[in-house]
Design an enzyme around this catalytic site. Structure first.
Site, PDB file in Angstrom:
ATOM      1  N   ARG A 173       0.853  -1.177   0.000  1.00 40.44           N
ATOM      2  CA  ARG A 173       0.000   0.000   0.000  1.00 40.44           C
ATOM      3  C   ARG A 173       0.892   1.231   0.000  1.00 40.44           C
ATOM      4  O   ARG A 173       1.904   1.275   0.722  1.00 40.44           O
ATOM      5  CB  ARG A 173      -0.915   0.024   1.239  1.00 40.44           C
ATOM      6  CG  ARG A 173      -2.050  -0.985   1.199  1.00 40.44           C
ATOM      7  CD  ARG A 173      -3.064  -0.675   0.095  1.00 40.44           C
ATOM      8  NE  ARG A 173      -4.166  -1.640   0.051  1.00 40.44           N
ATOM      9  CZ  ARG A 173      -4.188  -2.723  -0.720  1.00 40.44           C
ATOM     10  NH1 ARG A 173      -3.167  -3.009  -1.523  1.00 40.44           N
ATOM     11  NH2 ARG A 173      -5.241  -3.525  -0.712  1.00 40.44           N
ATOM     12  N   GLU A 210      -3.849   6.824  -4.918  1.00 40.55           N
ATOM     13  CA  GLU A 210      -4.221   6.186  -6.196  1.00 40.55           C
ATOM     14  C   GLU A 210      -5.590   6.659  -6.668  1.00 40.55           C
ATOM     15  O   GLU A 210      -6.479   6.826  -5.824  1.00 40.55           O
ATOM     16  CB  GLU A 210      -4.251   4.665  -6.017  1.00 40.55           C
ATOM     17  CG  GLU A 210      -2.878   4.086  -5.856  1.00 40.55           C
ATOM     18  CD  GLU A 210      -2.907   2.586  -5.547  1.00 40.55           C
ATOM     19  OE1 GLU A 210      -3.907   1.907  -5.859  1.00 40.55           O
ATOM     20  OE2 GLU A 210      -1.915   2.108  -4.999  1.00 40.55           O
ATOM     21  N   HIS A 264      -0.951  -0.678 -10.006  1.00 38.22           N
ATOM     22  CA  HIS A 264      -1.536  -1.621  -9.042  1.00 38.22           C
ATOM     23  C   HIS A 264      -1.929  -2.952  -9.708  1.00 38.22           C
ATOM     24  O   HIS A 264      -3.094  -3.338  -9.742  1.00 38.22           O
ATOM     25  CB  HIS A 264      -2.746  -1.000  -8.323  1.00 38.22           C
ATOM     26  CG  HIS A 264      -3.027  -1.622  -6.991  1.00 38.22           C
ATOM     27  ND1 HIS A 264      -3.270  -0.910  -5.843  1.00 38.22           N
ATOM     28  CD2 HIS A 264      -3.099  -2.932  -6.622  1.00 38.22           C
ATOM     29  CE1 HIS A 264      -3.482  -1.735  -4.829  1.00 38.22           C
ATOM     30  NE2 HIS A 264      -3.382  -2.982  -5.292  1.00 38.22           N
TER      31      HIS A 264
HETATM   32  C1  8YV Z   1      -5.989  -6.084  -5.666  1.00 37.67           C
HETATM   33  C2  8YV Z   1      -4.611  -5.914  -3.525  1.00 37.67           C
HETATM   34  O1  8YV Z   1      -5.578  -5.709  -6.923  1.00 37.67           O
HETATM   35  O2  8YV Z   1      -5.652  -7.778  -2.552  1.00 37.67           O
HETATM   36  C3  8YV Z   1      -5.154  -6.688  -2.385  1.00 37.67           C
HETATM   37  O3  8YV Z   1      -5.069  -6.197  -1.255  1.00 37.67           O
HETATM   38  O4  8YV Z   1      -4.042  -4.908  -3.363  1.00 37.67           O
HETATM   39  C4  8YV Z   1      -4.751  -6.420  -4.913  1.00 37.67           C
HETATM   40  O5  8YV Z   1      -4.654  -7.787  -4.966  1.00 37.67           O
HETATM   41  C5  8YV Z   1      -6.901  -5.071  -5.186  1.00 37.67           C
HETATM   42  O6  8YV Z   1      -6.850  -4.818  -3.847  1.00 37.67           O
HETATM   43  C6  8YV Z   1      -8.295  -5.477  -5.543  1.00 37.67           C
HETATM   44  O7  8YV Z   1      -9.030  -5.794  -4.444  1.00 37.67           O
END
Ligand code: 8YV
Length: 313
Positions: free
Chosen positions: A233, A262, A280
């Site tokens: 993050r 983002e 991402h």
């Molecule tokens: C996803 C992510 O692209 O799972 C997570 O925490 O950051 C990624 O796998 C995104 O969050 C979609 O939920």
């Protein structure tokens, strides 16, 4: 039962959701806070994902919702304590995206150390003057030291790849010591890790507890040859301090898949040749997104059937 899916998931997942015998609604555009608060009042279960903020104030009143099934392992956009206090269970999708995210972290590390983004841009711009023995020299990957911040599932998966595949030494910073099946040394502070590692990879969850965990002091402690990778993050890293260090050459490069605000990526960051920037993509393969969607639906299905949900956070 009324269920809302905030963003359209892969076709096979939506087909399964439609066959669950509940009244299903979905949206293919991002909802705002007011819309999302309304979902809590009007639906029994909400399947949500990255960017779907559920803050404490949205749980006020007496929401009808009893389940928020997050499509994703990270759930820093949901105030899980406030949800629990309002009687709402939050679930996530751990495990199924571990390998894909670790793969992408490796890709960023390789690209940053070997200047692959810069080289690709040069070729695309038709600006390659031709091979010379000293052109675009990067850093050797094999044998370097990797420092992992957050030795959870994804941190371990990256460390294993780096150790077994690239002969890298592994250091880590984690609240508790981990029982690992590869050699790794735990350090007490992120600053120590930053000072000793050639590459630092961030794998912390994000949110208030880890905000700027890798802050200005840690960035200042990095070697001038140091590289920072972040696939977790954006708020775990002090992005402003990172940009300054990249601009001044205080550190060598960064490989980023996540950002503090983002989808906004600061223009100063986009202007830098020593930053590899992805949108991402950590879990972005069809198989993984289907697995994430099915895991979210396993939780919805259990909830609809009155069974215990398999993946509460
Ligand atoms: C996803 C992510 O692209 O799972 C997570 O925490 O950051 C990624 O796998 C995104 O969050 C979609 O939920």
């Amino acid at each position: 039962m009324k269920i809302f899916v905030t963003r359209r998931l892969p076709d096979s997942v939506m087909a399964r959701a439609r066959g669950m015998g509940a009244e299903l609604h979905d949206s293919d555009t991002a909802l705002n806070d007011t819309d999302r608060a309304a979902l809590l009042r009007d639906y029994d279960a909400v399947v949500c994902t990255l960017g779907d903020r559920f803050s404490a104030d949205m749980f006020a009143g007496d929401p009808r919702c009893r389940l928020i099934a997050n499509f994703g392992v990270g759930y820093n956009h949901i105030d899980a304590d406030a949800a629990q206090a309002a009687g709402i269970t939050v679930t996530n999708t751990p495990g199924v995206l571990t390998d894909a995210t670790a793969d992408l972290a490796m890709a960023l590390m390789l690209m940053a150390l070997r200047r692959a983004g810069e080289g690709e841009r040069m070729v695309r711009a038709d600006a390659w003057p031709g091979w010379t023995p000293t052109q675009m020299l990067g850093q050797t990957v094999t044998g370097r030291t990797l420092g992992i911040v957050g030795m959870g599932r994804i941190g371990q998966a990256m460390a294993r790849r780096a150790h077994h595949g690239f002969g890298m030494q592994i250091l880590y910073y984690n609240r508790s010591a981990k029982d690992l099946n590869f050699p790794a040394q735990r350090l007490d502070t992120v600053e120590d890790l930053a000072a000793q590692a050639d590459v630092v990879a961030i794998h912390a969850p994000g949110g208030a507890d880890t905000r700027h965990l890798f802050g200005a002091a840690a960035i200042a402690a990095m070697k001038p040859t140091g590289v920072l990778i972040n696939t977790s993050r954006g708020d775990v890293v002090d992005e402003g301090a990172l940009i300054e260090a990249l601009e001044s050459g205080a550190i060598y490069a960064a490989g980023l898949d996540v950002y503090e605000a983002e989808p906004a990526v600061p223009a100063r960051l986009r202007a830098l040749d020593n930053a590899v920037l992805l949108p991402h993509l950590g879990s972005a393969t069809l198989e993984v997104r289907e697995a994430m969607g099915n895991m979210a639906l396993d939780n919805v299905e259990a909830f609809v059937a009155g069974r215990q949900v398999p993946n509460p956070v």
